[in-house]
Design a protein around this motif. Structure first.
Motif, PDB file in Angstrom:
ATOM      1  N   GLU A  89       0.816  -1.211   0.000  1.00  0.00           N
ATOM      2  CA  GLU A  89       0.000   0.000   0.000  1.00  0.00           C
ATOM      3  C   GLU A  89       0.857   1.272   0.000  1.00  0.00           C
ATOM      4  N   LEU A  93       0.974   4.036  -3.071  1.00  0.00           N
ATOM      5  CA  LEU A  93       0.777   5.461  -2.829  1.00  0.00           C
ATOM      6  C   LEU A  93       1.826   6.293  -3.565  1.00  0.00           C
ATOM      7  N   ARG A 124     -14.288   2.196   7.037  1.00  0.00           N
ATOM      8  CA  ARG A 124     -13.020   2.080   6.319  1.00  0.00           C
ATOM      9  C   ARG A 124     -11.999   1.247   7.081  1.00  0.00           C
ATOM     10  N   ARG A 132      -8.580  -0.782   1.324  1.00  0.00           N
ATOM     11  CA  ARG A 132      -8.190   0.525   1.873  1.00  0.00           C
ATOM     12  C   ARG A 132      -7.176   1.197   0.963  1.00  0.00           C
ATOM     13  N   SER A 133      -6.240   0.399   0.454  1.00  0.00           N
ATOM     14  CA  SER A 133      -5.228   0.943  -0.445  1.00  0.00           C
ATOM     15  C   SER A 133      -5.851   1.452  -1.733  1.00  0.00           C
ATOM     16  N   GLU A 136      -7.293   4.769  -1.039  1.00  0.00           N
ATOM     17  CA  GLU A 136      -6.237   5.761  -0.841  1.00  0.00           C
ATOM     18  C   GLU A 136      -5.643   6.195  -2.180  1.00  0.00           C
ATOM     19  N   LYS A 139      -7.989   8.568  -3.884  1.00  0.00           N
ATOM     20  CA  LYS A 139      -7.924   9.897  -3.273  1.00  0.00           C
ATOM     21  C   LYS A 139      -6.680  10.656  -3.736  1.00  0.00           C
ATOM     22  N   ILE A 417       1.728  12.633   2.271  1.00  0.00           N
ATOM     23  CA  ILE A 417       0.499  12.195   1.631  1.00  0.00           C
ATOM     24  C   ILE A 417      -0.478  13.366   1.613  1.00  0.00           C
ATOM     25  N   THR A 420      -2.930  15.090   4.581  1.00  0.00           N
ATOM     26  CA  THR A 420      -2.730  14.340   5.821  1.00  0.00           C
ATOM     27  C   THR A 420      -1.406  14.765   6.447  1.00  0.00           C
TER      28      THR A 420
END
Length: 480
Positions: A89, A93, A124, A132-133, A136, A139, A417, A420
């Motif tokens: 993950e 990203l 989530r 979840r990855s 992400e 997003k 990220i 965040t």
């Protein structure tokens, strides 16, 4: 390439989905076909091949140059270096962030992203790591302003790939099937041809920009039903026994043993099987697959038999002598990647003095020394042209520990990220100078320890800040 046709950048153009999609896309657009081995391919009037490593920001920018639209089929469930110290993950990203940044810089009008169906009304933090990855990545792809169309599919029925070949391998090899509870979970399989059609129809489609769309075939099925039908296509009639006690953890080991797939591939996939994946968020003309599961399975198995190439999950890991190591940390409030890079260098200087220390000059070139100051263990040179507040890059330019040549691309980056306080710290394409066996069991493990200690250092800073904030609040209450 033609002058009046749109240009589509297609990642994974040599993969089983990308290869099929390429044939459809080139009928209506010129294609920039992207692959790690793109330079080995021959260009045609409609297709220009480019090699691209999306872990590299410059590579990503060159890859998307001239593209009107970009299709994102990248996934990192297999190791991307000879030694990979990273969660899939975190690698996903980095790949998505580079792609989204490059798409913004090159003026791409739309990103089309193939993801997985996400169960509705599921918290989530209860989703599998894989799902979840996927969220992400979605997003991050949206974070820089380029419109994104996400096509969310369940199990894609096609040759090669991962999910269906693993399922078909189970059906081939098991004389009887002990089926745990998760095999009764509902899912929405879709034929490879149908999902390729959905992706193709989304390119340049204004009605689906900035939307997430579920796609599925004509049947909602359980994994048990799919395994039975796959066995029937193979001419087998295995005995099926439902068992209530086989956990997901045990199932992961069972699937690895039967199929020969790697831990990196099997674990995330099996963890996701406990979630129902049924298409809900639909779009007319895009969501509805027409090919039945049995029909798709028959086609996939025939193509698999005719093609001698190995499915994705059985392809060998990269060779060579490079290292990729990725860790995720939390930054204190108000701090960014630029601060994290400087803090890391300052902290490293205090880690093991007087045996180990660092020097950083005005150009942010850092050198790490052990006892003697004659030659550094490692030399890191700040790359201002590839850095900003939220992504800072240092090139590995020398030192006893590093094998550095004129064409070396070793680097360490600090990447925040979007939206965040999480930060990715990653080493890419690092080649150690010491013999591989020695490096693997010494320096490689020391690096993990150092990163763990830096993570704890940041946690102490955040805890200290919260303590001071609490004290300040208490003081204001008393004074009031």
């Amino acid at each position: 390439m033609g002058n009046n046709r749109p240009v589509v950048a297609l990642t994974g153009a040599t993969g089983y989905i990308g290869g099929n999609l390429l044939e459809q896309i080139k009928e209506k657009a010129d294609v920039i076909a992207l692959s790690r081995s793109g330079d080995e391919k021959e260009n045609t009037e409609q297709v220009t091949w480019r090699s691209a490593d999306f872990f590299s920001m410059p590579d990503a920018e060159k890859a998307l140059e001239g593209a009107d639209y970009a299709i994102y089929l990248i996934h990192s469930m297999k190791p991307a270096a000879k030694l990979t110290q990273a969660k899939f993950e975190d690698m996903d990203l980095i790949l998505a962030d580079n792609f989204a940044r490059a798409a913004k810089k090159q003026g791409v009008k739309q990103i089309i992203y193939l993801s997985g169906i996400v169960p509705q009304n599921e918290e989530r933090n209860k989703l599998s790591r894989h799902l979840r990855s996927r969220l992400e990545v979605e997003k991050v792809l949206r974070a820089y302003g380029t419109p994104v169309t996400t096509i969310r599919a369940g199990l894609i029925v096609g040759p090669k790939g991962s999910s269906f070949p693993i399922l078909s391998k189970l059906a081939k090899r098991l004389p009887f099937m002990l089926l745990p509870k998760w095999t009764r979970t509902k899912t929405h399989p879709i034929a490879l041809k149908d999902v390729v059609g959905s992706l193709n129809k989304s390119v340049g489609n204004e009605e689906v920009k900035d939307r997430s769309i579920d796609v599925g075939g004509p049947e909602v099925m359980t994994y048990k039903e799919m395994m039975i039908q796959t066995a029937e296509v193979l001419g087998k009639k295995p005995r099926v026994i439902d068992v209530p006690f086989m956990t997901v953890n045990l199932s992961r080991l069972w699937v690895m043993l039967i199929t020969g797939a790697s831990k990196e591939m099997v674990y995330p996939l099996v963890e996701s099987l406990q979630h129902p994946m049924v298409a809900k968020n639909k779009a007319d003309g895009i969501s509805e697959g027409t090919i039945t599961f049995k029909e798709a399975a028959k086609t996939a198995l025939q193509e698999e038999e005719e093609d001698s190439g190995a499915p994705d999950y059985l392809k060998p890991n990269p060779k060579g002598k490079d290292v990729r190591s990725v860790q995720r940390v939390m930054l204190p409030d108000g701090k960014n990647a630029e601060w994290a890079g400087e803090e890391y260098m300052d902290w490293l200087a205090t880690l093991a003095k007087p045996l180990l220390w660092t020097e950083v000059d005005d150009a942010k070139k850092g050198q790490v020394f052990l006892i003697s100051k004659k030659k550094p263990l490692l030399e890191l040179s700040f790359a201002p042209d590839e850095s900003d507040q939220h992504r800072v890059l240092y090139k590995i330019t020398g030192g006893r520990f590093a094998s550095v040549r004129d064409d070396s691309r070793g680097r360490i980056e600090f990447r925040q990220i979007p939206d965040t306080q999480e930060c990715i710290i990653a080493i890419h394409e690092y080649e150690p100078a010491m013999p591989w066996f020695i490096y693997r069991y010494t320096q490689a493990n020391v690096h993990l320890i150092v990163m763990y200690l830096f993570k704890k250092h940041l946690e102490r800073l955040m805890k200290s800040e919260r303590h001071h904030e609490d004290e300040g609040a208490e003081k204001q209450i008393v004074e009031a």
